[in-house]
Design a protein around this motif. Structure first.
Motif, PDB file in Angstrom:
ATOM      1  N   LYS A   6     -20.190 -10.783  -1.948  1.00 58.80           N
ATOM      2  CA  LYS A   6     -19.884 -11.975  -1.166  1.00 58.80           C
ATOM      3  C   LYS A   6     -20.559 -11.961   0.198  1.00 58.80           C
ATOM      4  O   LYS A   6     -20.915 -10.905   0.727  1.00 58.80           O
ATOM      5  CB  LYS A   6     -18.375 -12.147  -0.995  1.00 58.80           C
ATOM      6  N   PHE A   8     -19.735 -12.787   4.052  1.00 60.23           N
ATOM      7  CA  PHE A   8     -18.625 -12.957   4.990  1.00 60.23           C
ATOM      8  C   PHE A   8     -19.175 -13.671   6.213  1.00 60.23           C
ATOM      9  O   PHE A   8     -20.142 -13.216   6.817  1.00 60.23           O
ATOM     10  CB  PHE A   8     -18.054 -11.593   5.394  1.00 60.23           C
ATOM     11  N   THR A  12     -17.747 -21.077  12.146  1.00 59.99           N
ATOM     12  CA  THR A  12     -18.558 -22.061  11.429  1.00 59.99           C
ATOM     13  C   THR A  12     -19.718 -22.461  12.338  1.00 59.99           C
ATOM     14  O   THR A  12     -19.619 -22.343  13.566  1.00 59.99           O
ATOM     15  CB  THR A  12     -17.749 -23.332  11.095  1.00 59.99           C
ATOM     16  N   VAL A 110     -26.471 -22.364  -4.865  1.00 61.11           N
ATOM     17  CA  VAL A 110     -26.021 -20.968  -4.845  1.00 61.11           C
ATOM     18  C   VAL A 110     -26.245 -20.373  -3.452  1.00 61.11           C
ATOM     19  O   VAL A 110     -27.270 -20.639  -2.819  1.00 61.11           O
ATOM     20  CB  VAL A 110     -26.812 -20.154  -5.894  1.00 61.11           C
ATOM     21  N   PHE A 166     -22.349 -27.122   1.913  1.00 60.86           N
ATOM     22  CA  PHE A 166     -21.710 -26.311   2.947  1.00 60.86           C
ATOM     23  C   PHE A 166     -22.325 -26.504   4.326  1.00 60.86           C
ATOM     24  O   PHE A 166     -22.019 -25.748   5.253  1.00 60.86           O
ATOM     25  CB  PHE A 166     -21.716 -24.832   2.523  1.00 60.86           C
ATOM     26  N   ALA A 169     -20.042 -26.082   7.655  1.00 57.59           N
ATOM     27  CA  ALA A 169     -19.419 -24.754   7.617  1.00 57.59           C
ATOM     28  C   ALA A 169     -20.471 -23.716   7.996  1.00 57.59           C
ATOM     29  O   ALA A 169     -20.215 -22.757   8.722  1.00 57.59           O
ATOM     30  CB  ALA A 169     -18.853 -24.458   6.234  1.00 57.59           C
ATOM     31  N   HIS A 203     -28.168 -12.919  -4.837  1.00 59.89           N
ATOM     32  CA  HIS A 203     -27.343 -14.096  -5.148  1.00 59.89           C
ATOM     33  C   HIS A 203     -25.869 -13.743  -4.978  1.00 59.89           C
ATOM     34  O   HIS A 203     -25.445 -12.639  -5.311  1.00 59.89           O
ATOM     35  CB  HIS A 203     -27.579 -14.539  -6.590  1.00 59.89           C
ATOM     36  N   PHE A 204     -25.091 -14.711  -4.509  1.00 59.14           N
ATOM     37  CA  PHE A 204     -23.654 -14.494  -4.337  1.00 59.14           C
ATOM     38  C   PHE A 204     -22.864 -15.588  -5.043  1.00 59.14           C
ATOM     39  O   PHE A 204     -23.182 -16.771  -4.907  1.00 59.14           O
ATOM     40  CB  PHE A 204     -23.270 -14.535  -2.851  1.00 59.14           C
ATOM     41  N   ALA A 205     -21.818 -15.181  -5.739  1.00 61.73           N
ATOM     42  CA  ALA A 205     -20.864 -16.162  -6.259  1.00 61.73           C
ATOM     43  C   ALA A 205     -19.856 -16.543  -5.172  1.00 61.73           C
ATOM     44  O   ALA A 205     -19.280 -17.627  -5.207  1.00 61.73           O
ATOM     45  CB  ALA A 205     -20.128 -15.608  -7.473  1.00 61.73           C
ATOM     46  N   ASP A 206     -19.648 -15.659  -4.192  1.00 61.15           N
ATOM     47  CA  ASP A 206     -18.545 -15.849  -3.236  1.00 61.15           C
ATOM     48  C   ASP A 206     -19.021 -15.984  -1.803  1.00 61.15           C
ATOM     49  O   ASP A 206     -19.850 -15.201  -1.335  1.00 61.15           O
ATOM     50  CB  ASP A 206     -17.566 -14.675  -3.328  1.00 61.15           C
ATOM     51  N   PHE A 207     -18.431 -16.955  -1.125  1.00 64.23           N
ATOM     52  CA  PHE A 207     -18.684 -17.206   0.302  1.00 64.23           C
ATOM     53  C   PHE A 207     -17.322 -17.248   0.989  1.00 64.23           C
ATOM     54  O   PHE A 207     -16.484 -18.089   0.670  1.00 64.23           O
ATOM     55  CB  PHE A 207     -19.400 -18.550   0.450  1.00 64.23           C
ATOM     56  N   GLN A 208     -17.105 -16.313   1.909  1.00 69.32           N
ATOM     57  CA  GLN A 208     -15.809 -16.224   2.595  1.00 69.32           C
ATOM     58  C   GLN A 208     -15.974 -16.593   4.061  1.00 69.32           C
ATOM     59  O   GLN A 208     -16.740 -15.944   4.781  1.00 69.32           O
ATOM     60  CB  GLN A 208     -15.246 -14.803   2.468  1.00 69.32           C
ATOM     61  N   VAL A 209     -15.264 -17.629   4.482  1.00 69.88           N
ATOM     62  CA  VAL A 209     -15.296 -18.046   5.889  1.00 69.88           C
ATOM     63  C   VAL A 209     -14.046 -17.535   6.581  1.00 69.88           C
ATOM     64  O   VAL A 209     -12.930 -17.744   6.083  1.00 69.88           O
ATOM     65  CB  VAL A 209     -15.343 -19.574   6.016  1.00 69.88           C
ATOM     66  N   HIS A 210     -14.242 -16.888   7.713  1.00 74.56           N
ATOM     67  CA  HIS A 210     -13.141 -16.359   8.525  1.00 74.56           C
ATOM     68  C   HIS A 210     -13.103 -17.154   9.830  1.00 74.56           C
ATOM     69  O   HIS A 210     -14.054 -17.099  10.618  1.00 74.56           O
ATOM     70  CB  HIS A 210     -13.398 -14.871   8.795  1.00 74.56           C
ATOM     71  N   LEU A 211     -12.028 -17.900  10.054  1.00 72.18           N
ATOM     72  CA  LEU A 211     -11.949 -18.801  11.204  1.00 72.18           C
ATOM     73  C   LEU A 211     -11.173 -18.180  12.363  1.00 72.18           C
ATOM     74  O   LEU A 211     -10.223 -17.420  12.143  1.00 72.18           O
ATOM     75  CB  LEU A 211     -11.263 -20.104  10.774  1.00 72.18           C
TER      76      LEU A 211
END
Lengths: 237, 237
Positions: A6, A8, A12, A110, A166, A169, A203-211
């Motif tokens: 992923k 991280f 934003t 992606v 996105f 973001a 390549h990543f399946a996951d995108f994690q946003v930390h606010l």
């Protein structure tokens, strides 16, 4: 236990648009989420390039220095490097490169990390100038920025491709920074011509946003999506 | 090792807009990422409500059934429940509720899970009708939807608040589903009047999107952000 599956992201791109430039994560904490990435420092102070677990700042005066663990960032994206593609690059300039990479590696929808190590016939960067509170907007703060260039430069391009959905973001499309091997040249990538270089894609399946949900200015801001979209296209291309 | 500090979302609301309704995650896998949440099944087949680790489908015929582990979903958001706010609700209808909750719990730019357990003077839901390939667009598929309503109903509202910046990736604002305690009434929440109810809110710093990057239709689709924004406002409000 480095998760290589992923991206991280702290903050934003959108929060930079009205001028929320205060750092809200330490470099030390950021590096627990990745060893490679890009960002900016507290006060929109330059361009951050993270390679091999070390975070560097390209400053508006052209100098490059390593960032200490207690320095803070308002926005950064990182991942733990484990490329799934490694290939020589045929494109000679940035526009052709971006078109080819999206097509050849099917990036359109992606998230991917991009890394290019090589020798560049020419390379051009710019560096956001440090701001003081009360902060201007991103577009105002980046209206004039120092640009830097070099010829026959060895170095590394690092950054991301994100789906256009996105945008806001993060930057929809490519967002790439550069650092020369000798640390004499760095910044937000404006263009390049390749002599010889190797491309790595993850390549990543996951995108994690930390606010920054404990930051008062962030909680209070009234964001506008259209303003953010236009400002990113103006300030981050 | 249930992480209670993030929302896990499979897919995007945006991918439903052009009609990518094929399920791309099993309910079994989804439940490893959360015990509470909402979504839809393969083929846009009804409304999914996940409570206490069990996933239920509200069908267009008005029936509610538990979903098996091998059924698939194109889109769902889940989290592990650990509310940080618990309070009686004073608002009597949905519009007042949403305004008050955003203000009182400072949700504007923050992801949060919303759960309301109580007795509803009135409650109204709708259920997306099952589609067959080749799929219509989301707006076409939801142009006519069965609606259901009840009076003096005990049950649970579950769902999310997301910052408007994430419209497209998810629904910006509130996205709430309902399931009655007796499982006789469920669906996408259209409105309610409260008799007595308790609100639970869980604020999140982290939002993780998991994309179906092995799905051919997803990789090929040419999404348009403006179309997605308009379609969500039409189909998901």
């Amino acid at each position: 236990m480095a998760a290589t599956d992923k991206i991280f992201q702290h903050g934003t791109l959108g929060l930079l648009v009205p001028g929320l430039f205060d750092g809200t994560i330490t470099a030390g904490e950021l590096l627990t989420h990745g060893d490679t990435g890009i960002g900016t420092l507290d006060g929109l102070n330059g361009e951050v390039i993270i390679i091999n677990g070390h975070a560097y700042q390209a400053r508006e005066d052209g100098q490059v220095r390593e960032i200490a663990a207690d320095e803070t960032l308002p926005f950064a994206s990182v991942h733990f490097e484990k490329p799934d593609i490694s290939a020589p690059i045929e494109a000679t300039n940035q526009a052709d490169f971006e078109t080819q990479v999206v097509r050849d590696y099917r990036l359109r929808n992606v998230f991917a990390a991009i890394r290019i190590d090589g020798t560049f016939k020419t390379i051009k960067t710019r560096v956001a100038p440090r701001q003081q509170p009360p902060y201007k907007t991103l577009v105002q703060a980046t209206a004039t920025q120092p640009e830097f260039s070099g010829e026959h430069v060895q170095g590394t391009i690092v950054g991301y491709y994100a789906p256009q959905l996105f945008q806001g973001a993060t930057v929809g499309g490519f967002h790439l920074h550069f650092l020369s091997q000798d640390h004499q040249l760095g910044g937000h990538l404006l263009g390049f011509e390749i002599e010889q270089a190797e491309l790595k894609i993850q390549h990543f399946a996951d995108f994690q946003v930390h606010l920054p949900i404990d930051n008062e200015a962030y909680l209070q801001e009234e964001f506008d999506n259209e303003t953010i979209d236009h400002a990113i296209n103006k300030a981050e291309r």
